[in-house]
Design a protein around this motif. Structure first.
Motif, short mmCIF file in Angstrom:
data_model
loop_
_atom_site.label_atom_id
_atom_site.label_comp_id
_atom_site.label_asym_id
_atom_site.label_seq_id
_atom_site.Cartn_x
_atom_site.Cartn_y
_atom_site.Cartn_z
N ALA A 132 0.82 -1.21 0.00
CA ALA A 132 0.00 0.00 0.00
C ALA A 132 0.86 1.26 0.00
O ALA A 132 0.55 2.23 -0.71
CB ALA A 132 -0.93 -0.01 1.21
N VAL A 133 1.93 1.26 0.79
CA VAL A 133 2.78 2.46 0.87
C VAL A 133 3.39 2.79 -0.48
O VAL A 133 3.32 3.93 -0.96
CB VAL A 133 3.88 2.26 1.93
CG1 VAL A 133 4.98 3.32 1.77
CG2 VAL A 133 3.29 2.33 3.33
N PHE A 134 3.99 1.79 -1.14
CA PHE A 134 4.65 2.08 -2.41
C PHE A 134 3.64 2.34 -3.53
O PHE A 134 3.93 3.12 -4.45
CB PHE A 134 5.62 0.96 -2.77
CG PHE A 134 6.88 1.02 -1.94
CD1 PHE A 134 7.82 2.00 -2.16
CD2 PHE A 134 7.10 0.10 -0.92
CE1 PHE A 134 8.97 2.07 -1.40
CE2 PHE A 134 8.25 0.17 -0.15
CZ PHE A 134 9.18 1.16 -0.38
N CYS A 135 2.46 1.75 -3.44
CA CYS A 135 1.43 2.09 -4.43
C CYS A 135 0.92 3.51 -4.23
O CYS A 135 0.55 4.18 -5.21
CB CYS A 135 0.29 1.07 -4.38
SG CYS A 135 0.72 -0.52 -5.15
N ARG A 136 0.91 4.01 -2.99
CA ARG A 136 0.56 5.42 -2.77
C ARG A 136 1.60 6.33 -3.42
O ARG A 136 1.26 7.38 -3.98
CB ARG A 136 0.46 5.73 -1.28
CG ARG A 136 -0.76 5.15 -0.60
CD ARG A 136 -1.17 5.98 0.62
NE ARG A 136 -0.09 6.28 1.52
CZ ARG A 136 0.29 5.49 2.52
NH1 ARG A 136 -0.31 4.33 2.72
NH2 ARG A 136 1.28 5.85 3.32
N VAL A 137 2.87 5.94 -3.35
CA VAL A 137 3.91 6.70 -4.04
C VAL A 137 3.62 6.72 -5.54
O VAL A 137 3.67 7.77 -6.19
CB VAL A 137 5.30 6.09 -3.78
CG1 VAL A 137 6.37 6.79 -4.63
CG2 VAL A 137 5.67 6.19 -2.30
N GLY A 138 3.29 5.56 -6.09
CA GLY A 138 3.00 5.47 -7.51
C GLY A 138 1.78 6.27 -7.91
O GLY A 138 1.76 6.91 -8.97
N GLN A 139 0.75 6.26 -7.08
CA GLN A 139 -0.45 7.03 -7.37
C GLN A 139 -0.15 8.52 -7.42
O GLN A 139 -0.64 9.24 -8.29
CB GLN A 139 -1.52 6.73 -6.32
CG GLN A 139 -2.12 5.34 -6.43
CD GLN A 139 -2.89 4.93 -5.19
OE1 GLN A 139 -2.96 5.68 -4.22
NE2 GLN A 139 -3.46 3.74 -5.22
N ARG A 140 0.69 8.99 -6.50
CA ARG A 140 1.07 10.39 -6.49
C ARG A 140 1.84 10.76 -7.76
O ARG A 140 1.71 11.88 -8.27
CB ARG A 140 1.92 10.69 -5.25
CG ARG A 140 2.40 12.13 -5.14
CD ARG A 140 1.28 13.09 -4.77
NE ARG A 140 1.72 14.47 -4.76
CZ ARG A 140 0.99 15.50 -4.34
NH1 ARG A 140 -0.24 15.28 -3.88
NH2 ARG A 140 1.45 16.73 -4.38
N MET A 141 2.62 9.80 -8.28
CA MET A 141 3.37 10.04 -9.51
C MET A 141 2.51 9.92 -10.76
O MET A 141 2.96 10.23 -11.86
CB MET A 141 4.54 9.05 -9.61
CG MET A 141 5.64 9.29 -8.58
SD MET A 141 7.03 8.14 -8.78
CE MET A 141 7.69 8.70 -10.37
N GLY A 142 1.26 9.46 -10.59
CA GLY A 142 0.37 9.33 -11.73
C GLY A 142 0.54 8.04 -12.51
O GLY A 142 0.15 7.95 -13.67
N ILE A 143 1.10 7.01 -11.87
CA ILE A 143 1.31 5.72 -12.54
C ILE A 143 -0.02 4.96 -12.55
O ILE A 143 -0.61 4.74 -11.49
CB ILE A 143 2.39 4.89 -11.83
CG1 ILE A 143 3.70 5.67 -11.78
CG2 ILE A 143 2.59 3.55 -12.52
CD1 ILE A 143 4.78 5.03 -10.92
N PRO A 144 -0.49 4.54 -13.72
CA PRO A 144 -1.80 3.86 -13.78
C PRO A 144 -1.70 2.36 -13.49
O PRO A 144 -0.61 1.78 -13.47
CB PRO A 144 -2.22 4.09 -15.24
CG PRO A 144 -0.92 4.11 -15.99
CD PRO A 144 0.08 4.77 -15.06
N ASP A 145 -2.87 1.77 -13.26
CA ASP A 145 -3.03 0.30 -13.17
C ASP A 145 -2.19 -0.31 -12.05
O ASP A 145 -1.59 -1.38 -12.22
CB ASP A 145 -2.68 -0.36 -14.50
CG ASP A 145 -3.53 0.16 -15.65
OD1 ASP A 145 -4.73 0.42 -15.42
OD2 ASP A 145 -2.99 0.31 -16.76
#
Length: 281
Positions: A132-145
């Motif tokens: 969850a933590v690293f996916c939150r990082v990715g979401q902030r960067m705009g990484i999809p899927d």
């Protein structure tokens, strides 16, 4: 002000000690060399010129995110995104979304594996938290899927390992740079550590040793890592000029609590890695 990662999070425990951080990036250094988007790491020329320096630069950014309040963490993530956009603009093409996901998946995978090799099995809840933590990082960067859960990440990770890795001239060159900057003995130790933490598919393609001979040494180190002699051995893994930066990785105080032994046995989260049919070199 809220934190991006809770002070007692297992993520802070993992990234708050130099031992696990060095094992995380040993694994990532191996997988990066095989990734089909590794040419992006060569575009600026900074990675092959100074792979160890780039390691610590990446660690610094990661820790700025994981140990900051929410505003500071988001600022650091936005800075990373801006750096990547600038590289994309200079090259005239975007970095593929799957390549961004690969990097996040590596951070999740090797955070889990490094801790389990050096400390103990993680619980399912802890694996969910890391994801969850690293996916939150990715979401902030705009990484999809991005995967919504740890089980979904496991499936996506297997797909990425099957689709996104291949030996290339970059693989050979990057390992030559590792040898050049580490020297022969440290380079062989790096390969042994990589063999302990990478998935079988990565180990086979890179012809890494299994690293099984390190198990007794790592078990002994786990019992004696607070001894000055053990710290000296750890510092000897990298050239002298990096020892101050290694010590700095232990400077961040980390609050954590251990689950009881019964809970750990019931809730541990295996990485679902299958043994290869043929042993790696």
């Amino acid at each position: 002000m809220s934190n991006f990662v809770a002070p007692n999070s297992i993520v802070r425990r993992i990234w708050g000690t130099s031992d696990t951080v060095m094992f995380i990036f040993a694994g990532a250094a191996a997988e990066f060399a095989l990734n089909k988007a590794v040419d992006w790491l060569y575009f600026t020329g900074r990675l092959p010129a100074d792979p160890l320096g780039r390691l610590f630069s990446t660690v610094d950014y990661a820790r700025r995110i994981l140990f900051a309040d929410r505003t500071g963490a988001e600022r650091a993530i936005d800075a990373i995104a801006a750096i990547h956009r600038a590289v994309e603009a200079k090259r005239g093409q975007p970095i593929p979304d799957w390549a961004y996901r690969d990097v996040l998946f590596m951070l999740i995978a090797y955070s889990i594996k490094a801790f389990e090799v050096l400390e103990r099995p993680l619980t399912t809840a802890e694996c969910e938290e890391i994801t969850a933590v690293f996916c939150r990082v990715g979401q902030r960067m705009g990484i999809p899927d991005l995967p919504p859960s740890y089980p979904a990440w496991l499936l996506a990770r297997e797909q990425h390992l099957a689709q996104d890795l291949a030996v290339s001239p970059y693989t050979t060159d990057l390992y030559q740079q590792y040898r050049k900057h580490l020297g022969g003995p440290r380079y062989q130790l790096l390969r042994a550590i990589q063999g302990r933490v990478v998935p079988p598919a990565v180990r086979q393609q890179l012809q890494l040793p299994s690293g099984a001979f390190l198990r007794p040494a790592l078990a002994f180190y786990g019992r004696t890592k607070q001894w000055p002699a053990s710290q000296w051995l750890k510092n000897a893994l990298l050239p002298t000029e990096y020892q101050t930066r290694i010590k700095a990785l232990d400077a961040q105080p980390v609050e954590h609590s251990e689950p009881d032994a019964a809970t750990a046995r019931q809730l541990r989260c295996p990485m679902r890695q299958h043994a290869p049919k043929h042993s790696a070199g």
